[in-house]
Design a protein around this motif. Structure first.
Motif, PDB file in Angstrom:
ATOM      1  N   SER A 181       0.850  -1.192   0.000  1.00 41.49           N
ATOM      2  CA  SER A 181       0.000   0.000   0.000  1.00 41.49           C
ATOM      3  C   SER A 181       0.888   1.246   0.000  1.00 41.49           C
ATOM      4  CB  SER A 181      -0.905   0.000   1.236  1.00 41.49           C
ATOM      5  OG  SER A 181      -0.149   0.319   2.401  1.00 41.49           O
ATOM      6  N   ASP A 182       0.268   2.417   0.025  1.00 45.17           N
ATOM      7  CA  ASP A 182       1.029   3.669   0.057  1.00 45.17           C
ATOM      8  C   ASP A 182       1.990   3.715   1.230  1.00 45.17           C
ATOM      9  OD1 ASP A 182      -0.424   4.386  -2.143  1.00 45.17           O
ATOM     10  OD2 ASP A 182      -1.591   5.965  -1.165  1.00 45.17           O
ATOM     11  N   ARG A 183       1.625   3.063   2.341  1.00 38.96           N
ATOM     12  CA  ARG A 183       2.455   3.151   3.548  1.00 38.96           C
ATOM     13  C   ARG A 183       3.729   2.315   3.467  1.00 38.96           C
ATOM     14  NH1 ARG A 183      -1.427   4.036   8.850  1.00 38.96           N
ATOM     15  NH2 ARG A 183      -2.844   5.525   7.862  1.00 38.96           N
ATOM     16  N   GLY A 184       3.900   1.582   2.364  1.00 36.08           N
ATOM     17  CA  GLY A 184       5.120   0.799   2.207  1.00 36.08           C
ATOM     18  C   GLY A 184       6.360   1.629   1.989  1.00 36.08           C
ATOM     19  N   ILE A 185       6.181   2.915   1.594  1.00 34.22           N
ATOM     20  CA  ILE A 185       7.326   3.809   1.385  1.00 34.22           C
ATOM     21  C   ILE A 185       7.040   5.127   2.104  1.00 34.22           C
ATOM     22  CG2 ILE A 185       8.967   4.762  -0.270  1.00 34.22           C
ATOM     23  CD1 ILE A 185       7.783   2.961  -2.397  1.00 34.22           C
ATOM     24  N   PRO A 186       7.353   5.231   3.395  1.00 31.06           N
ATOM     25  CA  PRO A 186       7.106   6.487   4.115  1.00 31.06           C
ATOM     26  C   PRO A 186       7.929   7.637   3.545  1.00 31.06           C
ATOM     27  CG  PRO A 186       7.617   4.675   5.633  1.00 31.06           C
ATOM     28  CD  PRO A 186       7.936   4.196   4.263  1.00 31.06           C
ATOM     29  N   MET A 187       7.390   8.846   3.669  1.00 33.93           N
ATOM     30  CA  MET A 187       8.121  10.042   3.249  1.00 33.93           C
ATOM     31  C   MET A 187       9.340  10.284   4.126  1.00 33.93           C
ATOM     32  SD  MET A 187       8.267  12.550   1.091  1.00 33.93           S
ATOM     33  CE  MET A 187       6.641  12.701   0.344  1.00 33.93           C
ATOM     34  N   GLY A 188       9.277   9.828   5.365  1.00 36.01           N
ATOM     35  CA  GLY A 188      10.382   9.996   6.297  1.00 36.01           C
ATOM     36  C   GLY A 188       9.994   9.445   7.653  1.00 36.01           C
ATOM     37  N   ASN A 224       3.541   9.666   2.501  1.00 36.18           N
ATOM     38  CA  ASN A 224       4.207   8.566   1.811  1.00 36.18           C
ATOM     39  C   ASN A 224       4.749   9.022   0.464  1.00 36.18           C
ATOM     40  OD1 ASN A 224       3.293   6.543   3.837  1.00 36.18           O
ATOM     41  ND2 ASN A 224       1.277   7.060   3.008  1.00 36.18           N
ATOM     42  N   MET A 225       5.668   8.210  -0.088  1.00 30.76           N
ATOM     43  CA  MET A 225       6.247   8.484  -1.397  1.00 30.76           C
ATOM     44  C   MET A 225       5.592   7.606  -2.456  1.00 30.76           C
ATOM     45  SD  MET A 225      10.347   8.633  -0.818  1.00 30.76           S
ATOM     46  CE  MET A 225      11.129   9.810   0.289  1.00 30.76           C
ATOM     47  N   THR A 226       5.575   8.103  -3.685  1.00 27.41           N
ATOM     48  CA  THR A 226       5.242   7.244  -4.808  1.00 27.41           C
ATOM     49  C   THR A 226       6.469   6.407  -5.139  1.00 27.41           C
ATOM     50  OG1 THR A 226       5.989   8.829  -6.473  1.00 27.41           O
ATOM     51  CG2 THR A 226       3.699   9.013  -5.721  1.00 27.41           C
ATOM     52  N   PRO A 227       6.296   5.230  -5.751  1.00 27.83           N
ATOM     53  CA  PRO A 227       7.466   4.438  -6.134  1.00 27.83           C
ATOM     54  C   PRO A 227       8.431   5.192  -7.034  1.00 27.83           C
ATOM     55  CG  PRO A 227       5.465   3.124  -6.294  1.00 27.83           C
ATOM     56  CD  PRO A 227       5.033   4.525  -6.025  1.00 27.83           C
ATOM     57  N   GLU A 228       7.889   6.039  -7.925  1.00 24.59           N
ATOM     58  CA  GLU A 228       8.741   6.798  -8.837  1.00 24.59           C
ATOM     59  C   GLU A 228       9.609   7.793  -8.078  1.00 24.59           C
ATOM     60  OE1 GLU A 228       5.409   4.963 -10.705  1.00 24.59           O
ATOM     61  OE2 GLU A 228       5.418   6.511  -9.125  1.00 24.59           O
ATOM     62  N   ASN A 229       9.013   8.510  -7.140  1.00 23.06           N
ATOM     63  CA  ASN A 229       9.792   9.455  -6.337  1.00 23.06           C
ATOM     64  C   ASN A 229      10.799   8.737  -5.454  1.00 23.06           C
ATOM     65  OD1 ASN A 229       8.742  11.840  -7.304  1.00 23.06           O
ATOM     66  ND2 ASN A 229       7.141  11.992  -5.745  1.00 23.06           N
ATOM     67  N   ALA A 230      10.399   7.581  -4.917  1.00 25.02           N
ATOM     68  CA  ALA A 230      11.312   6.822  -4.071  1.00 25.02           C
ATOM     69  C   ALA A 230      12.543   6.388  -4.861  1.00 25.02           C
ATOM     70  CB  ALA A 230      10.606   5.606  -3.480  1.00 25.02           C
ATOM     71  N   ASP A 231      12.335   5.911  -6.096  1.00 21.17           N
ATOM     72  CA  ASP A 231      13.460   5.499  -6.939  1.00 21.17           C
ATOM     73  C   ASP A 231      14.352   6.691  -7.272  1.00 21.17           C
ATOM     74  OD1 ASP A 231      12.564   2.910  -6.896  1.00 21.17           O
ATOM     75  OD2 ASP A 231      11.590   3.007  -8.864  1.00 21.17           O
ATOM     76  N   ARG A 232      13.723   7.816  -7.590  1.00 18.09           N
ATOM     77  CA  ARG A 232      14.509   9.004  -7.933  1.00 18.09           C
ATOM     78  C   ARG A 232      15.344   9.465  -6.741  1.00 18.09           C
ATOM     79  NH1 ARG A 232      13.711  14.031  -6.709  1.00 18.09           N
ATOM     80  NH2 ARG A 232      11.542  13.668  -6.067  1.00 18.09           N
ATOM     81  N   ILE A 233      14.723   9.524  -5.572  1.00 20.07           N
ATOM     82  CA  ILE A 233      15.441   9.989  -4.385  1.00 20.07           C
ATOM     83  C   ILE A 233      16.538   9.009  -4.002  1.00 20.07           C
ATOM     84  CG2 ILE A 233      15.191  10.439  -1.900  1.00 20.07           C
ATOM     85  CD1 ILE A 233      12.418  11.602  -2.554  1.00 20.07           C
ATOM     86  N   ALA A 234      16.274   7.705  -4.168  1.00 18.07           N
ATOM     87  CA  ALA A 234      17.299   6.716  -3.850  1.00 18.07           C
ATOM     88  C   ALA A 234      18.542   6.929  -4.692  1.00 18.07           C
ATOM     89  CB  ALA A 234      16.751   5.307  -4.068  1.00 18.07           C
ATOM     90  N   ARG A 439      -3.647   1.817  -6.480  1.00 17.77           N
ATOM     91  CA  ARG A 439      -2.187   1.840  -6.384  1.00 17.77           C
ATOM     92  C   ARG A 439      -1.664   0.569  -5.711  1.00 17.77           C
ATOM     93  NH1 ARG A 439      -3.310   7.326  -5.303  1.00 17.77           N
ATOM     94  NH2 ARG A 439      -3.133   7.052  -3.039  1.00 17.77           N
ATOM     95  N   LEU A 440      -2.384   0.060  -4.712  1.00 18.61           N
ATOM     96  CA  LEU A 440      -1.994  -1.190  -4.065  1.00 18.61           C
ATOM     97  C   LEU A 440      -1.916  -2.316  -5.097  1.00 18.61           C
ATOM     98  CD1 LEU A 440      -1.638  -3.225  -1.690  1.00 18.61           C
ATOM     99  CD2 LEU A 440      -4.144  -3.212  -1.461  1.00 18.61           C
TER     100      LEU A 440
END
Length: 481
Positions: A181-188, A224-234, A439-440
């Motif tokens: 779900s969205d909570r799988g990638i917290p913003m921080g 939470n982050m989107t998967p795309e933002n998470a990949d970019r930030i990583a 999204r899930l």
């Protein structure tokens, strides 16, 4: 010192001159008698300690906990003895599967570990940012973690290993639903909840036991982050969460969480609609509402990461009078495994390290000797109990009612497809807004489609059993409908 003669080409470029004279120090060898060099190299070779198998990548901070509501009817623990009471805390917040150098923004469960330095000893609340977990029996835990780590042959992470395990352990579906779900990638770290997850005991002054669940709700709000933002930030900053927590606290914008408990009378455990000690299940808030207890604030950064964060050692075995355990099979396994992991990583005397040492004299033990014992080793005091010389009593932790246990002492049955395993995941799916459900499903499909078809076909019926729309969405995304 002789001067060096420098030869140059017609263009003025220096060239080698075999006739250039060297100093005696430049000509001579390095000798083993240079013990400063040997000590420096020897220490350098030993600077690293074993990495945690799980929860290796983490940020940490110091803070305070302040009681805001009276819960003394449920527990005699001194940390909750009066409204306004303040207790120092150290927190460690981690990803679970990755190594120390992995990215902070991966899709993963997050560790949420707190060490409360109470006057009765240390209480460690060692939880996650989810109220449930993938398995309900500790016998499955090493196997589950192996699926989240790297393949033995390729040393690569494997979607096939993960989904193969989950497709044969249907109890995992509740946690899988949360993870994707969205909570799988917290913003921080400030933007996620924390949970004790297991059921524990509260024991009050009348020696009555209550079952309890711990909840830390972020005051910053869930983000939470989107998967795309998470990949970019990583790719831009693999330490994003670590940096964010440090800089947030450094700026004086201290993150806070409100601490709540759910409390169940001991007698109701036998008749509750779900096993209240099953780590894959929650207690409904309508059955056992959240009761406010206090506020956790993280407000001071570590002065040295290794000394305070890397060497911090948490264990659910660390409780104080008024807080105790339950028959949860996963909890019973963790009571041993966490302390044993620290003995391996840090040595038998890890509890004497400043970050782990209790402030309370009541936490004295009769343990002596062992590697890295760097205090007075108990001085001239006795190392046995009972004794006639005023040593600490060893029975205070057992001053609680007997733990009532029912059922056979056995592992959970290895059944496949227990109906109850799908009820709560289905309830969770139906609670999500339509856009979050979409999204899930997309997140699950993006991961599951990278596995062999037989694993997909084994997994899809679980989603159907949880909710028809859940199953249809995943099956359609995989081209199996």
């Amino acid at each position: 010192m002789s001067k060096t003669k420098v030869l140059t080409t017609a263009a003025g470029i220096p060239v080698c001159d075999n006739q250039t004279s060297l100093t005696a120090g430049e000509r001579g060898p390095t000798l083993l008698q240079d013990h400063h060099l040997l000590e420096k190299l020897a220490h350098f070779n030993r600077e690293r300690i074993p990495e945690r198998v799980v929860h290796a990548k983490a940020a940490g901070a110091h803070g305070t906990f302040i009681v805001t509501k009276d819960i003394t009817r449920y527990t005699k623990a001194s940390i909750f003895s009066e409204v306004g009471k303040k207790t120092d805390v150290f927190g460690r917040f981690s990803t679970v599967a990755g190594e120390k150098g992995s990215a902070d923004t991966v899709r993963d469960v997050r560790g949420f570990a707190l060490k409360f330095y109470t006057e009765e000893g240390n209480w460690d609340m060692v939880g996650n940012n989810t109220p449930v977990f993938f398995v309900r029996d500790a016998i499955k835990f090493p196997d589950f973690v192996h699926t989240q780590k790297r393949e033995p042959q390729t040393n690569l992470r494997s979607k096939t290993m993960m989904w193969d395990f989950w497709s044969q352990v249907p109890e995992s579906l509740h946690q899988v639903t949360i993870l994707f779900s969205d909570r799988g990638i917290p913003m921080g770290i400030p933007f996620m909840h924390g949970f004790g997850s297991h059921t524990y005991s509260f024991i009050n002054a009348d020696n009555e036991r209550f079952w309890v669940k711990f909840h830390f709700k972020t005051q910053q709000g869930i983000r939470n982050m989107t998967p795309e933002n998470a990949d970019r930030i990583a790719g831009e900053d693999a330490d994003y969460h670590t940096r964010l927590l440090f800089e947030t606290i450094g700026s004086g914008d201290y993150p806070k969480w409100t601490f709540y408990v759910q409390v169940m009378p001991e007698s109701e455990a036998e008749t509750y609609r779900w096993n209240p000690f099953d780590l894959t299940r929650i207690w409904s808030h309508s059955d056992y509402p959240l009761i406010e207890v206090g506020v956790l604030e993280m407000n001071r950064n570590p002065s040295n990461y290794f000394a305070e964060v890397e060497q911090s050692a948490f264990s659910p075995a660390n409780v104080v009078p008024g807080i105790s355990f339950s028959p949860c099979k996963m909890l019973q396994g963790r009571i041993f495994a966490y302390a044993d992991a620290h003995r391996y990583r840090l040595g038998v005397n890890f509890g004497h390290l400043p970050i782990n040492r209790p402030l309370a004299t009541a936490a004295n033990t009769y343990q002596r000797d062992g590697s890295m014992r760097f205090d007075d080793n108990g001085g001239a005091s006795v190392n046995y109990e009972p004794n006639s010389f005023g040593g600490p009593k060893a029975d205070h932790a057992y001053n609680e009612p007997p733990l009532k246990i029912s059922g056979d002492a056995n592992r959970y049955e290895q059944k496949r497809g227990i109906d109850d395993d799908f009820v709560q995941p289905g309830n969770l799916f139906r609670l999500l807004p339509p856009d979050e459900r979409k999204r899930l499903i997309e997140n699950i499909v993006a991961s599951l489609r990278k596995t062999p078809k037989d694993i997909q076909e084994r997994m899809v019926p679980y989603f159907y059993k949880a909710d028809e729309a859940y199953g249809e969405g995943v099956a359609k995304g995989l081209g199996l409908s």
